[in-house]
Design an enzyme around this catalytic site. Structure first.
Site, short mmCIF file in Angstrom:
data_model
loop_
_atom_site.label_atom_id
_atom_site.label_comp_id
_atom_site.label_asym_id
_atom_site.label_seq_id
_atom_site.Cartn_x
_atom_site.Cartn_y
_atom_site.Cartn_z
N ASP A 117 0.83 -1.21 0.00
CA ASP A 117 0.00 0.00 0.00
C ASP A 117 0.86 1.25 0.00
O ASP A 117 0.54 2.25 -0.67
CB ASP A 117 -0.92 0.01 1.22
CG ASP A 117 -1.97 -1.09 1.17
OD1 ASP A 117 -2.26 -1.57 0.06
OD2 ASP A 117 -2.48 -1.47 2.23
N GLU A 118 1.95 1.23 0.76
CA GLU A 118 2.84 2.39 0.81
C GLU A 118 3.37 2.72 -0.58
O GLU A 118 3.42 3.88 -0.99
CB GLU A 118 4.00 2.10 1.77
CG GLU A 118 4.90 3.28 2.03
CD GLU A 118 5.99 2.98 3.04
OE1 GLU A 118 6.80 3.88 3.32
OE2 GLU A 118 6.05 1.83 3.54
N GLY A 119 3.78 1.70 -1.31
CA GLY A 119 4.29 1.93 -2.66
C GLY A 119 3.23 2.42 -3.61
O GLY A 119 3.44 3.38 -4.37
#
Length: 495
Positions: free
Chosen positions: A167-169
């Site tokens: 999700d961060e990416g």
């Protein structure tokens, strides 16, 4: 024969009455039309709880959304004093208290009437992921302390939780392409439209504990575990994304140093990535606190070690390469390192966070050719420590590590992710784009606005205050004109 004086006055008064009456009629015809006024702004607050520090961002967007997604802009940014929340294992309460200053600064920007509907979220990244691996109860205590503080604020607190690396990416990719106008842009006709041309930009993120790569590949994504799909502005997007835990800047430097300590039997550790002439003392215990460091044998944690720099970039690269598992991809197509599937990189990429900070220090953010970048880093690594200290006064904290960081980034990008001399020109090292900080937080808020109901523009009927006043004025003028005409007719002397 011309008009008499009386006739001229009567004609003027009746003309004024007709004009005033027509104006009043038009105003009351308009009364039946709805007037759409711009909707108010909405706000959102996102805490980015990274491994080394926490940043707080306030975003705003028009309450009437564009294709179910808010057109979001950054209103403010605040960096929390102190380390990341994962550092407060001995006193979790302080983790929550550390956020108070930036929280108050954020609330000051939001009108009181809007606060109850303002979403607020804390996303913790790789630092807390590592702590959860090492000691899940300590991580839970920190999340509980943070939630108590944020939950008492007058906004809609959505929780504090771990943000998955994938999700961060993906959210970082959304941020970049949004601010570059690749997802939606403002047209000359004054409308928000979806761009018809242009390839989305890839995202390269590096924090203290992990690094992420996200982009739209040229073909289908074969490993569905590396695929992220989301819908923004009425369009479906699918990207390749992968997060490498333990490959963030701080963890790589720690793993590198721990490997040198374990492989050396001498009382003095010779570090090829530190400049020649550097000498320092090292307490070994903190090196082995991270789950990223694997201990081959029980080290002596009671005796401090001495570290000397040798300024040898060839040996530094060799030591860095030992942190990767390139052999797991031997003979396999579409593979990066550590056995992880990755399609070939293509197109433009923005590299931010520690990618940017390292290259900014080395003055390499002007899109220099790969050969020039490589030569600059190697020349810097071979400078004597005294010369480096003299050239960069007041930067002692990270100064010894920029050689290792620069060579690590080159190794990661070229040998890990598969960039080459041909694809290097598509790389840009950026901190911001369009005046907005690049990271996952704006992407999160854009994605969240899909779930926040749109607010219809305010409907005012034409009987609003201003229209009513105008209508009354023209009615009075009409009556005055008619009465004046009647008075002239009654009291003017007959010819």
């Amino acid at each position: 024969m011309g008009l008499t004086c009386k006739e001229r006055i009567l004609t003027g008064l009746l003309g004024a009455a007709v004009a005033s009456g027509l104006t009043t009629l038009i105003l009351f015809l308009v009364e039946a039309t709805d007037i759409l006024l711009p909707a108010d702004s909405k706000f959102g607050i996102v805490f980015d709880a990274g491994s080394s520090h926490t940043s707080v961002f306030v975003y705003r967007w028009p309450a009437d959304k564009e294709n179910n997604t808010g057109v979001v802009s950054q209103a403010s940014a605040c960096q929390v004093k102190g380390p990341g929340i994962s550092s407060y294992t001995s006193n979790p309460i302080e983790a929550g208290e550390s956020l108070q200053g930036c929280l108050e600064e954020a609330l000051a920007l939001i009108p009181e009437a809007r606060r109850p509907e303002t979403p607020m979220f804390l996303g913790a990244t790789a630092g807390m992921r590592l702590l959860s691996r090492k000691n899940s109860s300590q991580a839970e205590d920190i999340f509980a302390a943070v939630s108590r503080v944020l939950g008492q604020s007058p906004v809609d607190f959505r929780g504090a939780e771990l943000l998955a690396g994938q999700d961060e990416g993906a959210l970082g990719w959304i941020t970049i392409n949004y601010v570059l106008g690749m997802l939606v842009k403002y047209s000359f006709s004054g409308e928000w439209v979806q761009p018809q041309e242009g390839t989305p930009v890839g995202a390269l993120d590096m924090g203290g504990a992990s690094t992420q790569i996200t982009f739209v590949p040229g073909g289908p994504i074969l490993d569905k575990s590396t695929q992220a799909t989301f819908r923004l502005y009425g369009t479906e997007h699918s990207v390749y994304t992968h997060s490498y835990l333990c490959f963030g800047r701080d963890q790589v430097l720690g793993r590198l140093l721990a490997g040198l300590v374990q492989s050396s039997r001498a009382p003095v550790i010779r570090h090829p990535c530190y400049h020649s002439g550097y000498r320092g003392s090292l307490a070994p215990a903190p090196l082995y606190e991270s789950p990223c460091v694997h201990i081959a044998a029980s080290p002596d944690l009671t005796r401090n070690l001495t570290v000397e720099g040798t300024g040898n970039p060839w040996a530094c690269v060799a030591a860095l390469r030992r942190l990767f598992n390139f052999s797991s991809c031997a003979g396999r197509g579409h593979c990066a390192f550590n056995g992880v599937y990755q399609p070939p990189v293509q197109g433009r990429f923005y590299a931010f966070s520690n990618f940017y900070y390292t290259f900014h220090f080395l003055n390499l953010t002007s899109r220099q050719p790969l050969a020039a970048v490589n030569a600059t880093i190697w020349e810097f690594c071979q400078r004597p420590w005294k010369l480096v200290e003299a050239s960069f006064p007041g930067q002692d904290h990270w100064l010894r590590d920029y050689c290792a960081s620069g060579l690590y980034i080159l190794t990661l990008l070229l040998e890990g992710f598969g960039f080459s001399e041909e694809t290097w020109p598509g790389l840009e090292f950026r901190k911001q784009a369009g005046g907005t900080d690049i990271g996952w937080t704006l992407g999160y808020m854009l994605n969240l606005t899909n779930m926040i109901p749109a607010e219809a523009p305010a409907l005012w009927r034409a009987e609003s205050y201003g229209v009513w006043v105008a209508g009354i004025v023209f009615v009075v003028l009409t009556l005055v004109a008619i009465l004046g005409a009647a008075a002239v007719q009654l009291f003017w002397p007959q010819d």
